[in-house]
Design a protein around this motif. Structure first.
Motif, PDB file in Angstrom:
ATOM      1  N   ILE A  39       0.866  -1.174   0.000  1.00  0.00           N
ATOM      2  CA  ILE A  39       0.000   0.000   0.000  1.00  0.00           C
ATOM      3  C   ILE A  39       0.906   1.227   0.000  1.00  0.00           C
ATOM      4  O   ILE A  39       1.736   1.383   0.893  1.00  0.00           O
ATOM      5  CB  ILE A  39      -0.927   0.026   1.228  1.00  0.00           C
ATOM      6  N   HIS A  41       1.351   5.526  -0.404  1.00  0.00           N
ATOM      7  CA  HIS A  41       0.844   6.895  -0.459  1.00  0.00           C
ATOM      8  C   HIS A  41       2.038   7.789  -0.737  1.00  0.00           C
ATOM      9  O   HIS A  41       3.052   7.696  -0.046  1.00  0.00           O
ATOM     10  CB  HIS A  41       0.172   7.305   0.852  1.00  0.00           C
ATOM     11  N   GLU A  68       1.246   8.138   7.451  1.00  0.00           N
ATOM     12  CA  GLU A  68       1.564   6.899   8.179  1.00  0.00           C
ATOM     13  C   GLU A  68       0.323   6.366   8.885  1.00  0.00           C
ATOM     14  O   GLU A  68       0.043   5.163   8.841  1.00  0.00           O
ATOM     15  CB  GLU A  68       2.680   7.141   9.208  1.00  0.00           C
ATOM     16  N   LEU A  71      -2.082   4.886   6.316  1.00  0.00           N
ATOM     17  CA  LEU A  71      -1.635   3.583   5.817  1.00  0.00           C
ATOM     18  C   LEU A  71      -1.776   2.506   6.881  1.00  0.00           C
ATOM     19  O   LEU A  71      -2.084   1.354   6.554  1.00  0.00           O
ATOM     20  CB  LEU A  71      -0.199   3.654   5.304  1.00  0.00           C
ATOM     21  N   TYR A  74      -5.346   1.421   6.594  1.00  0.00           N
ATOM     22  CA  TYR A  74      -5.524   0.554   5.419  1.00  0.00           C
ATOM     23  C   TYR A  74      -4.939  -0.830   5.683  1.00  0.00           C
ATOM     24  O   TYR A  74      -5.546  -1.845   5.342  1.00  0.00           O
ATOM     25  CB  TYR A  74      -4.861   1.164   4.175  1.00  0.00           C
ATOM     26  N   LYS A  75      -3.761  -0.878   6.291  1.00  0.00           N
ATOM     27  CA  LYS A  75      -3.106  -2.164   6.575  1.00  0.00           C
ATOM     28  C   LYS A  75      -3.975  -3.009   7.500  1.00  0.00           C
ATOM     29  O   LYS A  75      -4.169  -4.208   7.268  1.00  0.00           O
ATOM     30  CB  LYS A  75      -1.731  -1.928   7.197  1.00  0.00           C
ATOM     31  N   THR A  88       3.690  -1.310   3.746  1.00  0.00           N
ATOM     32  CA  THR A  88       3.253   0.067   3.516  1.00  0.00           C
ATOM     33  C   THR A  88       4.446   0.926   3.099  1.00  0.00           C
ATOM     34  O   THR A  88       5.570   0.690   3.542  1.00  0.00           O
ATOM     35  CB  THR A  88       2.579   0.673   4.760  1.00  0.00           C
ATOM     36  N   VAL A  90       5.248   5.073   2.622  1.00  0.00           N
ATOM     37  CA  VAL A  90       5.005   6.508   2.547  1.00  0.00           C
ATOM     38  C   VAL A  90       6.226   7.081   1.844  1.00  0.00           C
ATOM     39  O   VAL A  90       7.350   6.931   2.311  1.00  0.00           O
ATOM     40  CB  VAL A  90       4.832   7.155   3.937  1.00  0.00           C
TER      41      VAL A  90
END
Length: 150
Positions: A39, A41, A68, A71, A74-75, A88, A90
């Motif tokens: 994932i 961003h 952070e 994410l 989302y995780k 993840t 960033v």
């Protein structure tokens, strides 16, 4: 229907409805293929050049902390839905170029999933669509999710 087995699925998120739909599609693909989910961003540094000079980087640090946290959420959702391995990222830079770079150099993605539209309409008009750029330059297959979650 995709017959390919994708084992490293990278999904780009920005908190928009379109990226949420892409995230759900990426989870479904990861579960179907027992794959790993990445994932990403990307914090667009183009917007922060002036802020960094004025506040010594405080604004960038705040955006980084917010990213952070997003994410992590989302995780957690991906793990709750059954994805076993979630990474993840960033990152800072141009979103479209950075997504391609991470897919190739940091995650070895065999599929990138992203929404057709994101938060930044101005960026789309001036610099071109992130999804169009990624589709052209990605080192792997690209799935552009056109539906936003209602």
């Amino acid at each position: 229907m995709m017959n390919e087995e994708y084992t490293h699925i990278l999904v780009a998120v920005d908190g928009s409805a379109s990226s949420d739909a892409a995230f759900q599609k990426a989870i479904a693909t990861a579960l179907r293929n027992q794959g790993e989910l990445g994932i990403i961003h990307v914090i667009d540094t183009l917007y922060f050049a002036n802020f960094t000079a004025l506040d010594g980087g405080q604004t960038v640090n705040e955006f980084s902390a917010t990213a952070e946290k997003m994410l992590d959420e989302y995780k957690t959702k991906a793990i709750q839905q059954g994805v076993k391995v979630v990474h993840t990222f960033v990152e800072f830079g141009s979103p479209k170029a950075t997504i391609v770079e991470v897919a190739e150099e940091k995650f070895s993605a065999d599929l990138i999933v992203l929404g057709a539209v994101g938060h930044s309409a101005i960026t789309r008009m001036l610099l071109g669509s992130v999804s169009s750029y990624v589709a052209l330059y990605a080192p792997c297959d690209v799935l552009i999710e056109r539906e936003a979650i209602k």
